[in-house]
Design a protein around this motif. Structure first.
Motif, short mmCIF file in Angstrom:
data_model
loop_
_atom_site.label_atom_id
_atom_site.label_comp_id
_atom_site.label_asym_id
_atom_site.label_seq_id
_atom_site.Cartn_x
_atom_site.Cartn_y
_atom_site.Cartn_z
N GLU A 220 1.01 -0.93 0.11
CA GLU A 220 0.19 -0.51 0.48
C GLU A 220 1.16 1.64 -0.09
OE1 GLU A 220 -3.05 -0.21 3.32
OE2 GLU A 220 -3.48 -1.99 2.91
N GLY A 221 0.76 2.10 -0.05
CA GLY A 221 1.36 3.62 -0.10
C GLY A 221 1.03 4.58 -1.79
N LEU A 222 1.63 3.10 -3.08
CA LEU A 222 2.05 4.08 -4.19
C LEU A 222 0.74 4.97 -4.39
CD1 LEU A 222 3.06 0.63 -5.89
CD2 LEU A 222 3.71 2.33 -5.34
N SER A 223 1.31 5.90 -5.36
CA SER A 223 0.27 6.98 -6.18
C SER A 223 0.37 6.52 -7.18
CB SER A 223 1.32 8.15 -6.42
OG SER A 223 2.38 7.73 -7.07
N THR A 224 -0.75 6.70 -7.72
CA THR A 224 -1.49 6.35 -9.13
C THR A 224 -0.52 6.41 -9.81
OG1 THR A 224 -3.93 7.42 -8.18
CG2 THR A 224 -3.76 6.80 -9.95
N GLU A 225 -0.25 7.22 -9.89
CA GLU A 225 0.89 7.13 -10.98
C GLU A 225 2.22 6.18 -10.65
OE1 GLU A 225 4.24 10.46 -12.92
OE2 GLU A 225 2.96 10.93 -11.59
N ASP A 226 2.17 5.98 -9.57
CA ASP A 226 3.42 4.71 -9.61
C ASP A 226 2.91 4.04 -9.59
OD1 ASP A 226 5.45 6.70 -8.79
OD2 ASP A 226 5.54 6.18 -6.93
N ARG A 227 1.32 3.27 -9.22
CA ARG A 227 0.73 2.31 -8.94
C ARG A 227 0.41 1.87 -10.53
NH1 ARG A 227 -1.12 -1.81 -6.27
NH2 ARG A 227 -3.42 -2.73 -6.78
N HIS A 228 0.27 2.74 -11.53
CA HIS A 228 0.23 2.60 -13.18
C HIS A 228 1.74 1.89 -13.82
CE1 HIS A 228 0.13 4.28 -16.93
NE2 HIS A 228 -0.98 4.18 -17.40
N GLY A 229 2.46 2.88 -12.95
CA GLY A 229 3.71 2.31 -13.49
C GLY A 229 3.77 0.80 -13.23
N VAL A 230 3.78 0.59 -12.22
CA VAL A 230 4.04 -0.90 -11.86
C VAL A 230 3.28 -1.89 -12.49
CG1 VAL A 230 3.71 -2.68 -9.74
CG2 VAL A 230 4.23 -0.34 -9.09
N PHE A 231 2.02 -1.58 -13.01
CA PHE A 231 1.63 -2.57 -13.59
C PHE A 231 2.39 -2.54 -15.17
CE2 PHE A 231 -1.77 -2.03 -11.36
CZ PHE A 231 -2.94 -3.19 -10.53
N VAL A 232 2.84 -1.34 -15.97
CA VAL A 232 3.60 -1.34 -16.62
C VAL A 232 4.63 -1.99 -16.54
CG1 VAL A 232 4.54 0.59 -18.18
CG2 VAL A 232 2.05 0.97 -17.87
N GLY A 233 5.41 -1.62 -16.05
CA GLY A 233 7.11 -2.04 -15.37
C GLY A 233 6.67 -3.40 -14.97
N LEU A 234 5.83 -4.53 -14.45
CA LEU A 234 5.82 -5.60 -14.68
C LEU A 234 5.64 -6.04 -15.20
CD1 LEU A 234 6.18 -8.28 -12.34
CD2 LEU A 234 3.96 -7.87 -11.58
N GLY A 235 4.93 -6.01 -16.26
CA GLY A 235 4.22 -6.63 -18.05
C GLY A 235 5.06 -6.69 -18.57
N SER A 236 5.63 -5.51 -18.80
CA SER A 236 6.67 -5.24 -19.79
C SER A 236 8.01 -6.26 -19.12
CB SER A 236 7.67 -4.14 -19.59
OG SER A 236 8.43 -3.92 -20.40
#
Length: 121
Positions: free
Chosen positions: A60-76
């Motif tokens: 918990e604690g990720l900003s919306t932008e960071d959570r978005h980045g996690v999805f893109v980073g992990l998917g990639s």
């Protein structure tokens, strides 16, 4: 943490080492996990990055932008590792969570990867 992020932005391996230490001391901190994943990913260490991305999504604690980045980073990262089903599931989960924005800004890259799933680097 700020110093580690600055070092990551400069591309130094010192950042990765500092972030690993911070992640070990703060295993539930999603922001630290994300920054640690990012540092590994930037260094071409995708296999080491994946668990930190996963930890970031679980925390918990990720900003919306960071959570978005996690999805893109992990998917990639999953795609680079040849874990195609997990890549697709992660990107779909990201689209589900961010239906108006999601990974749509990465559409061309996602479509390219979808057409080249067998091209493992």
């Amino acid at each position: 943490m700020n110093e580690a992020i600055r070092l990551r932005e400069e591309g130094t391996d010192e950042a990765r080492l500092r972030l690993i230490e911070l992640a070990e001391k703060n295993p539930r901190d999603a922001v630290i996990a994300y920054q640690t994943a990012w540092a590994h990913d930037s260094a071409g260490l995708e296999a080491e990055a994946a668990p930190f991305y996963e930890q970031a999504l679980a925390g918990e604690g990720l900003s919306t932008e960071d959570r978005h980045g996690v999805f893109v980073g992990l998917g990639s990262t999953y795609r680079v590792l040849g874990r195609y089903d997990e890549s697709l599931a992660t990107l779909r989960r990201g689209l589900g969570e961010f239906p108006d924005d999601g990974v749509r800004r990465y559409r061309r890259a996602v479509e390219y990867y979808a057409d080249h799933l067998d091209d493992v680097e």
